[in-house]
Design a protein around this motif. Structure first.
Motif, mmCIF file in Angstrom:
data_model
loop_
_atom_site.group_PDB
_atom_site.id
_atom_site.type_symbol
_atom_site.label_atom_id
_atom_site.label_comp_id
_atom_site.label_asym_id
_atom_site.label_seq_id
_atom_site.Cartn_x
_atom_site.Cartn_y
_atom_site.Cartn_z
ATOM 1 N N ALA A 160 0.830 -1.209 0.000
ATOM 2 C CA ALA A 160 0.000 0.000 0.000
ATOM 3 C C ALA A 160 0.863 1.258 0.000
ATOM 4 O O ALA A 160 0.529 2.243 -0.656
ATOM 5 N N VAL A 161 1.977 1.243 0.713
ATOM 6 C CA VAL A 161 2.881 2.390 0.695
ATOM 7 C C VAL A 161 3.410 2.614 -0.715
ATOM 8 O O VAL A 161 3.451 3.742 -1.207
ATOM 9 N N GLY A 162 3.807 1.549 -1.396
ATOM 10 C CA GLY A 162 4.315 1.673 -2.759
ATOM 11 C C GLY A 162 3.269 2.147 -3.746
ATOM 12 O O GLY A 162 3.588 2.733 -4.781
ATOM 13 N N SER A 164 1.636 9.538 -0.721
ATOM 14 C CA SER A 164 1.321 10.847 -1.298
ATOM 15 C C SER A 164 2.528 11.782 -1.253
ATOM 16 O O SER A 164 3.358 11.693 -0.343
ATOM 17 N N PRO A 165 2.628 12.675 -2.224
ATOM 18 C CA PRO A 165 3.754 13.616 -2.241
ATOM 19 C C PRO A 165 3.808 14.487 -0.985
ATOM 20 O O PRO A 165 4.896 14.751 -0.461
ATOM 21 N N GLY A 166 2.650 14.908 -0.470
ATOM 22 C CA GLY A 166 2.638 15.749 0.723
ATOM 23 C C GLY A 166 3.218 15.045 1.931
ATOM 24 O O GLY A 166 3.996 15.626 2.696
ATOM 25 N N LYS A 167 2.845 13.782 2.129
ATOM 26 C CA LYS A 167 3.364 13.019 3.280
ATOM 27 C C LYS A 167 4.857 12.754 3.126
ATOM 28 O O LYS A 167 5.608 12.780 4.098
ATOM 29 N N LEU A 168 5.308 12.492 1.898
ATOM 30 C CA LEU A 168 6.736 12.261 1.673
ATOM 31 C C LEU A 168 7.544 13.532 1.906
ATOM 32 O O LEU A 168 8.664 13.466 2.421
ATOM 33 N N LEU A 169 6.986 14.686 1.536
ATOM 34 C CA LEU A 169 7.677 15.952 1.807
ATOM 35 C C LEU A 169 7.816 16.194 3.303
ATOM 36 O O LEU A 169 8.870 16.632 3.777
ATOM 37 N N VAL A 170 6.770 15.908 4.060
ATOM 38 C CA VAL A 170 6.816 16.108 5.508
ATOM 39 C C VAL A 170 7.817 15.141 6.139
ATOM 40 O O VAL A 170 8.617 15.527 6.997
ATOM 41 N N ALA A 171 7.791 13.893 5.716
ATOM 42 C CA ALA A 171 8.630 12.872 6.347
ATOM 43 C C ALA A 171 10.087 12.927 5.889
ATOM 44 O O ALA A 171 10.999 12.786 6.700
ATOM 45 N N ASN A 231 11.353 15.294 3.295
ATOM 46 C CA ASN A 231 11.708 16.519 2.584
ATOM 47 C C ASN A 231 12.051 16.236 1.119
ATOM 48 O O ASN A 231 12.954 16.842 0.543
ATOM 49 N N ASN A 232 11.335 15.258 0.534
ATOM 50 C CA ASN A 232 11.592 14.821 -0.833
ATOM 51 C C ASN A 232 10.328 14.150 -1.347
ATOM 52 O O ASN A 232 9.737 13.335 -0.650
ATOM 53 N N ASP A 233 9.940 14.482 -2.556
ATOM 54 C CA ASP A 233 8.773 13.805 -3.140
ATOM 55 C C ASP A 233 9.059 13.328 -4.562
ATOM 56 O O ASP A 233 8.186 13.318 -5.414
ATOM 57 N N ILE A 234 10.274 12.910 -4.808
ATOM 58 C CA ILE A 234 10.656 12.453 -6.153
ATOM 59 C C ILE A 234 9.968 11.132 -6.487
ATOM 60 O O ILE A 234 9.356 10.997 -7.541
ATOM 61 N N HIS A 235 10.098 10.144 -5.598
ATOM 62 C CA HIS A 235 9.503 8.833 -5.840
ATOM 63 C C HIS A 235 8.273 8.680 -4.950
ATOM 64 O O HIS A 235 8.374 8.300 -3.790
ATOM 65 N N VAL A 236 7.109 8.949 -5.505
ATOM 66 C CA VAL A 236 5.849 8.851 -4.766
ATOM 67 C C VAL A 236 5.198 7.510 -5.065
ATOM 68 O O VAL A 236 5.725 6.707 -5.831
ATOM 69 N N ASP A 294 6.262 6.240 -12.529
ATOM 70 C CA ASP A 294 7.446 5.838 -11.771
ATOM 71 C C ASP A 294 7.052 4.831 -10.688
ATOM 72 O O ASP A 294 6.258 5.134 -9.808
ATOM 73 N N ALA A 295 7.613 3.627 -10.751
ATOM 74 C CA ALA A 295 7.282 2.571 -9.789
ATOM 75 C C ALA A 295 8.461 2.241 -8.884
ATOM 76 O O ALA A 295 8.516 1.163 -8.306
ATOM 77 N N ASN A 296 9.402 3.174 -8.721
ATOM 78 C CA ASN A 296 10.582 2.903 -7.892
ATOM 79 C C ASN A 296 10.218 2.582 -6.450
ATOM 80 O O ASN A 296 10.768 1.650 -5.864
ATOM 81 N N LEU A 297 9.321 3.356 -5.870
ATOM 82 C CA LEU A 297 8.941 3.105 -4.482
ATOM 83 C C LEU A 297 8.241 1.753 -4.346
ATOM 84 O O LEU A 297 8.528 0.994 -3.419
#
Length: 126
Positions: free
Chosen positions: A7-9, A13-20, A22-27, A39-42
């Motif tokens: 589910a994380v992969g 969300s970009p907002g949660k990744l920015l907070v956690a 400070n990066n939202d490249i791989h959402v 992009d399926a890296n995560l």
């Protein structure tokens, strides 16, 4: 466990990744489709982690279960399985069913091995 990692992969969300981080490249994969990239890296990192945990657990636990099998303690005696473990180990039936066959119960009670020797038991305790 596994569903949470997947589910994380999928849904990070970009907002949660920015907070956690400070990066939202791989959402999450669905959010990356929304950005037009797919992009399926995560998601692939999460699946790799799941596979690593599964292989690690099997590698660690296999020797223990193999020793239990070699030692003969992984399975119960077939007669005890027929009669029921509640009778052979707890000296009474846990459920009010018709119970085991009388000849199987008599054979279990007359067996001389210490692990299967049980006393006759009535529901009233007498």
């Amino acid at each position: 466990g596994v569903l949470g990692c997947i589910a994380v992969g999928l849904f990070a969300s970009p907002g949660k990744l920015l907070v956690a981080y400070n990066n939202d490249i791989h959402v999450g994969w669905f959010y990356s489709w929304g950005r037009g990239s797919g992009d399926a890296n995560l998601l692939l990192c999460q699946i790799t982690g799941i596979l690593f945990i599964a292989v690690w657990t099997m590698g660690i636990m296999f020797p223990f279960f193999w020793l239990l099998k070699v030692g003969g303690v992984l399975r119960v005696d077939p007669l005890e399985e027929m009669v029921g473990l509640d009778i052979s180990h707890h000296k009474g039936s846990a459920y009010d069913f018709s119970g085991p066959k009388k000849e199987d119960l008599d054979k279990l009670l007359s067996d001389s091995s210490p692990r299967t020797r049980v006393e006759s038991h009535s529901p009233t305790g007498t």
